[in-house]
Every structure is written in structure tokens, then in C-alpha cells.
Design a protein around this motif. Structure first.
Motif, PDB file in Angstrom:
ATOM      1  N   VAL A   1       0.853  -1.200   0.000  1.00 12.01           N
ATOM      2  CA  VAL A   1       0.000   0.000   0.000  1.00 12.01           C
ATOM      3  C   VAL A   1       0.885   1.245   0.000  1.00 12.01           C
ATOM      4  O   VAL A   1       0.623   2.214  -0.725  1.00 12.01           O
ATOM      5  N   GLU A   2       1.952   1.212   0.796  1.00 11.61           N
ATOM      6  CA  GLU A   2       2.888   2.336   0.835  1.00 11.61           C
ATOM      7  C   GLU A   2       3.561   2.536  -0.524  1.00 11.61           C
ATOM      8  O   GLU A   2       3.670   3.666  -1.014  1.00 11.61           O
ATOM      9  N   LEU A   3       3.984   1.440  -1.160  1.00 16.39           N
ATOM     10  CA  LEU A   3       4.618   1.527  -2.482  1.00 16.39           C
ATOM     11  C   LEU A   3       3.655   2.065  -3.536  1.00 16.39           C
ATOM     12  O   LEU A   3       4.085   2.706  -4.498  1.00 16.39           O
ATOM     13  N   SER A   4       2.373   1.814  -3.366  1.00 12.65           N
ATOM     14  CA  SER A   4       1.388   2.232  -4.373  1.00 12.65           C
ATOM     15  C   SER A   4       1.262   3.756  -4.456  1.00 12.65           C
ATOM     16  O   SER A   4       0.691   4.275  -5.410  1.00 12.65           O
ATOM     17  N   ARG A   5       1.807   4.457  -3.486  1.00 18.81           N
ATOM     18  CA  ARG A   5       1.769   5.924  -3.510  1.00 18.81           C
ATOM     19  C   ARG A   5       2.796   6.510  -4.479  1.00 18.81           C
ATOM     20  O   ARG A   5       2.788   7.698  -4.757  1.00 18.81           O
ATOM     21  N   ASP A   6       3.699   5.655  -4.971  1.00 17.63           N
ATOM     22  CA  ASP A   6       4.726   6.093  -5.927  1.00 17.63           C
ATOM     23  C   ASP A   6       4.089   6.132  -7.315  1.00 17.63           C
ATOM     24  O   ASP A   6       3.769   5.094  -7.888  1.00 17.63           O
ATOM     25  N   PRO A   7       3.912   7.335  -7.900  1.00 16.39           N
ATOM     26  CA  PRO A   7       3.237   7.425  -9.193  1.00 16.39           C
ATOM     27  C   PRO A   7       4.027   6.811 -10.350  1.00 16.39           C
ATOM     28  O   PRO A   7       3.475   6.516 -11.403  1.00 16.39           O
ATOM     29  N   GLY A   8       5.327   6.593 -10.153  1.00 19.69           N
ATOM     30  CA  GLY A   8       6.141   6.021 -11.217  1.00 19.69           C
ATOM     31  C   GLY A   8       6.242   4.506 -11.167  1.00 19.69           C
ATOM     32  O   GLY A   8       7.019   3.917 -11.915  1.00 19.69           O
ATOM     33  N   LEU A   9       5.471   3.891 -10.289  1.00 18.44           N
ATOM     34  CA  LEU A   9       5.508   2.438 -10.130  1.00 18.44           C
ATOM     35  C   LEU A   9       4.108   1.871 -10.308  1.00 18.44           C
ATOM     36  O   LEU A   9       3.166   2.310  -9.650  1.00 18.44           O
ATOM     37  N   ARG A  10       3.995   0.919 -11.189  1.00 21.23           N
ATOM     38  CA  ARG A  10       2.716   0.228 -11.404  1.00 21.23           C
ATOM     39  C   ARG A  10       2.759  -1.077 -10.622  1.00 21.23           C
ATOM     40  O   ARG A  10       3.729  -1.821 -10.716  1.00 21.23           O
ATOM     41  N   ILE A  11       1.729  -1.354  -9.819  1.00 20.45           N
ATOM     42  CA  ILE A  11       1.689  -2.583  -9.029  1.00 20.45           C
ATOM     43  C   ILE A  11       0.553  -3.464  -9.541  1.00 20.45           C
ATOM     44  O   ILE A  11      -0.597  -3.033  -9.628  1.00 20.45           O
ATOM     45  N   VAL A  12       0.922  -4.683  -9.892  1.00 21.91           N
ATOM     46  CA  VAL A  12      -0.034  -5.656 -10.427  1.00 21.91           C
ATOM     47  C   VAL A  12      -0.065  -6.856  -9.494  1.00 21.91           C
ATOM     48  O   VAL A  12       0.981  -7.327  -9.048  1.00 21.91           O
ATOM     49  N   GLY A  13      -1.259  -7.338  -9.205  1.00 17.96           N
ATOM     50  CA  GLY A  13      -1.394  -8.519  -8.360  1.00 17.96           C
ATOM     51  C   GLY A  13      -1.764  -9.744  -9.182  1.00 17.96           C
ATOM     52  O   GLY A  13      -2.503  -9.648 -10.157  1.00 17.96           O
ATOM     53  N   ILE A  14      -1.225 -10.877  -8.775  1.00 22.38           N
ATOM     54  CA  ILE A  14      -1.688 -12.167  -9.281  1.00 22.38           C
ATOM     55  C   ILE A  14      -2.327 -12.873  -8.090  1.00 22.38           C
ATOM     56  O   ILE A  14      -1.631 -13.238  -7.140  1.00 22.38           O
ATOM     57  N   ASN A  15      -3.643 -12.986  -8.125  1.00 16.77           N
ATOM     58  CA  ASN A  15      -4.384 -13.607  -7.027  1.00 16.77           C
ATOM     59  C   ASN A  15      -4.452 -15.108  -7.278  1.00 16.77           C
ATOM     60  O   ASN A  15      -5.109 -15.561  -8.199  1.00 16.77           O
ATOM     61  N   GLN A  16      -3.735 -15.857  -6.446  1.00 10.35           N
ATOM     62  CA  GLN A  16      -3.535 -17.279  -6.693  1.00 10.35           C
ATOM     63  C   GLN A  16      -4.510 -18.160  -5.911  1.00 10.35           C
ATOM     64  O   GLN A  16      -4.612 -18.063  -4.692  1.00 10.35           O
ATOM     65  N   LYS A  17      -5.215 -19.027  -6.649  1.00 10.27           N
ATOM     66  CA  LYS A  17      -6.069 -20.076  -6.067  1.00 10.27           C
ATOM     67  C   LYS A  17      -6.922 -19.542  -4.913  1.00 10.27           C
ATOM     68  O   LYS A  17      -6.898 -20.064  -3.810  1.00 10.27           O
ATOM     69  N   ASP A  18      -7.670 -18.501  -5.203  1.00  6.69           N
ATOM     70  CA  ASP A  18      -8.446 -17.819  -4.164  1.00  6.69           C
ATOM     71  C   ASP A  18      -9.924 -17.811  -4.520  1.00  6.69           C
ATOM     72  O   ASP A  18     -10.306 -18.112  -5.650  1.00  6.69           O
ATOM     73  N   VAL A  19     -10.746 -17.432  -3.559  1.00  2.00           N
ATOM     74  CA  VAL A  19     -12.172 -17.214  -3.775  1.00  2.00           C
ATOM     75  C   VAL A  19     -12.352 -15.709  -3.969  1.00  2.00           C
ATOM     76  O   VAL A  19     -11.858 -14.914  -3.147  1.00  2.00           O
ATOM     77  N   ALA A  20     -13.032 -15.314  -5.024  1.00  2.00           N
ATOM     78  CA  ALA A  20     -13.145 -13.888  -5.359  1.00  2.00           C
ATOM     79  C   ALA A  20     -13.675 -13.064  -4.190  1.00  2.00           C
ATOM     80  O   ALA A  20     -13.143 -11.994  -3.892  1.00  2.00           O
ATOM     81  N   ALA A  21     -14.712 -13.540  -3.526  1.00  2.00           N
ATOM     82  CA  ALA A  21     -15.300 -12.787  -2.405  1.00  2.00           C
ATOM     83  C   ALA A  21     -14.284 -12.587  -1.284  1.00  2.00           C
ATOM     84  O   ALA A  21     -14.210 -11.511  -0.670  1.00  2.00           O
ATOM     85  N   ASN A  22     -13.478 -13.606  -1.022  1.00  3.70           N
ATOM     86  CA  ASN A  22     -12.459 -13.491   0.030  1.00  3.70           C
ATOM     87  C   ASN A  22     -11.356 -12.525  -0.377  1.00  3.70           C
ATOM     88  O   ASN A  22     -10.858 -11.750   0.439  1.00  3.70           O
ATOM     89  N   ALA A  23     -10.962 -12.573  -1.649  1.00  2.00           N
ATOM     90  CA  ALA A  23      -9.932 -11.659  -2.145  1.00  2.00           C
ATOM     91  C   ALA A  23     -10.411 -10.212  -2.073  1.00  2.00           C
ATOM     92  O   ALA A  23      -9.656  -9.316  -1.661  1.00  2.00           O
ATOM     93  N   LEU A  24     -11.672  -9.980  -2.448  1.00  2.00           N
ATOM     94  CA  LEU A  24     -12.231  -8.625  -2.360  1.00  2.00           C
ATOM     95  C   LEU A  24     -12.303  -8.146  -0.920  1.00  2.00           C
ATOM     96  O   LEU A  24     -11.994  -6.984  -0.624  1.00  2.00           O
ATOM     97  N   ALA A  25     -12.717  -9.026   0.004  1.00  4.32           N
ATOM     98  CA  ALA A  25     -12.786  -8.657   1.419  1.00  4.32           C
ATOM     99  C   ALA A  25     -11.398  -8.295   1.949  1.00  4.32           C
ATOM    100  O   ALA A  25     -11.241  -7.345   2.726  1.00  4.32           O
ATOM    101  N   PHE A  26     -10.398  -9.042   1.514  1.00  2.00           N
ATOM    102  CA  PHE A  26      -9.000  -8.774   1.901  1.00  2.00           C
ATOM    103  C   PHE A  26      -8.604  -7.356   1.469  1.00  2.00           C
ATOM    104  O   PHE A  26      -8.064  -6.578   2.259  1.00  2.00           O
TER     105      PHE A  26
END
Length: 199
Positions: A103-128
Motif C-alpha cells: 500500500v505504501e509503495l502504491s503511492r509512488d506514481p512512477g511504479l505500477r503494481i499488479v497482483g496475481i491472485n492465486q487459487k483464491d475465492v473472489a469474495a475473500n480476495a475482495l474482502a481482503f
């Protein structure tokens, strides 16, 4: 039977039996010594060699996390920018531990952060993400773990840095820590920024 006869074989049997009993102890001592050498070497366990360092990032697109409003993983977007790829899951305790750093790194406008959500349940990932904050510009869903294998993932969490040329520059196994962020990842990000994107 030996040349000395049956009496010699009978006399040697207890010695052979003792030697066989000592064998597991000898193997244990040797293995313990190897593990101790590894611990005392000072080598960081998160520094796992990767054959992908210097290679193009895998070109596997992934669908978006349903309900997130974010795009999925499109490998074409790695070009021309520095991208941090984080493999995570809501069921992963260490992912929760490292998440404030993302979350702290995401404040850097020159850095794009991409997630790979592995073997998860969508509702649980969204709640996270709703609970801890969403540092991601995109989240691709790796429902069966196949894309993670292409990335050479050992387990979640893992973090990769992809340069503007689309090549993997850095890999961190396990949760990011403030020390790993300061001493390894941030210098790698700064170095990646000096790269020129391909013409």
C-alpha cells in the motif's frame, strides 16, 4: 560364508549389527552439519535464484478479479514502465503481513503494481482488499495456479520487478519486510527507472 568358516561369520555378526545401528546417527550428524552451515552462511533465504531473472516476463494474460473494478493481467502493459508483480492470496497469512508495504509503495506514481491472485475465492480476495487497502492497478486471477508456475513461484507471497523492457529484474520470495524493501527492492526499482524502454 567366509574362508575362516561359520564360527568367524557368527563372531562378525554383532559388529555388522552395531555398524548398521550407527548408520542413521551418522547420516543425521552429516545432515545437521549441512543445515548448520547453511544457517551460519548468512545467506538470505528469500534470495532464491530464478532462471527468469533477465528473461521476458511470462506472456500469460489473466482475467480480472470479479467485482474489483480493476483490469486483469495484460503482459503487454509491462512495456514502457516499471511494474511490481505481487503473487498473493487472501488465505495467506504472510500476504497480510506484507500488504501495508505494498500500500505504501502504491503511492509512488512512477511504479505500477499488479497482483496475481492465486487459487483464491473472489469474495475473500475482495474482502481482503477492502479491509487492508488496494495497492494494485490491476489484479489477474490465477485460479488453477498455472500462471504462477510460469512465473516460477514457489509459494505465496512472491514479488517480481519487471523493467520497462518487459524483462524480470528482481525476485523476492516470501513476505516483503521493511529491511528487504529498503535494502533490496527500492534500489532495484531505482535501477529499473534508469532503463530505456525498447524502441
Amino acid at each position: 560364508m567366509s574362508a575362516a568358516g561359520p564360527q568367524a561369520d557368527i563372531a562378525d555378526a554383532p559388529r555388522r549389527g552395531k555398524a548398521l545401528l550407527l548408520l542413521p546417527l551418522v547420516v543425521f550428524v552429516l545432515l545437521s552439519g549441512l543445515f548448520l552451515l547453511q544457517l551460519l552462511s548468512g545467506r538470505d533465504a528469500s534470495d532464491v535464484p530464478s532462471a527468469l531473472i533477465g528473461a521476458p516476463a511470462p506472456s500469460t494474460p489473466l482475467p480480472p478479479l470479479e467485482g474489483s473494478g480493476l483490469p486483469g493481467l495484460d503482459p503487454q502493459t509491462f512495456r514502457d514502465q516499471v511494474t511490481l508483480v505481487n503473487v498473493w492470496a487472501s488465505w495467506c497469512g504472510p500476504c497480510r503481513q506484507e500488504h501495508p508495504l505494498l500500500v505504501e509503495l502504491s503511492r509512488d506514481p512512477g511504479l505500477r503494481i499488479v497482483g496475481i491472485n492465486q487459487k483464491d475465492v473472489a469474495a475473500n480476495a475482495l474482502a481482503f482488499l477492502n479491509e487492508l487497502g488496494n495497492p494494485f492497478d490491476a489484479v489477474g486471477v490465477d485460479a488453477n495456479g498455472r500462471a504462477s508456475i510460469e512465473w516460477g513461484v514457489y509459494g505465496v507471497p512472491e514479488t517480481f520487478l519487471v523493467g520497462p523492457d518487459g524483462k524480470i529484474l528482481f525476485k523476492h520470495v516470501g513476505p516483503l519486510s521493511p529491511e528487504a524493501l529498503r535494502e533490496k527492492l527500492l534500489p532495484a526499482i531505482e535501477q529499473a527507472r534508469t532503463q530505456r524502454p525498447p524502441a
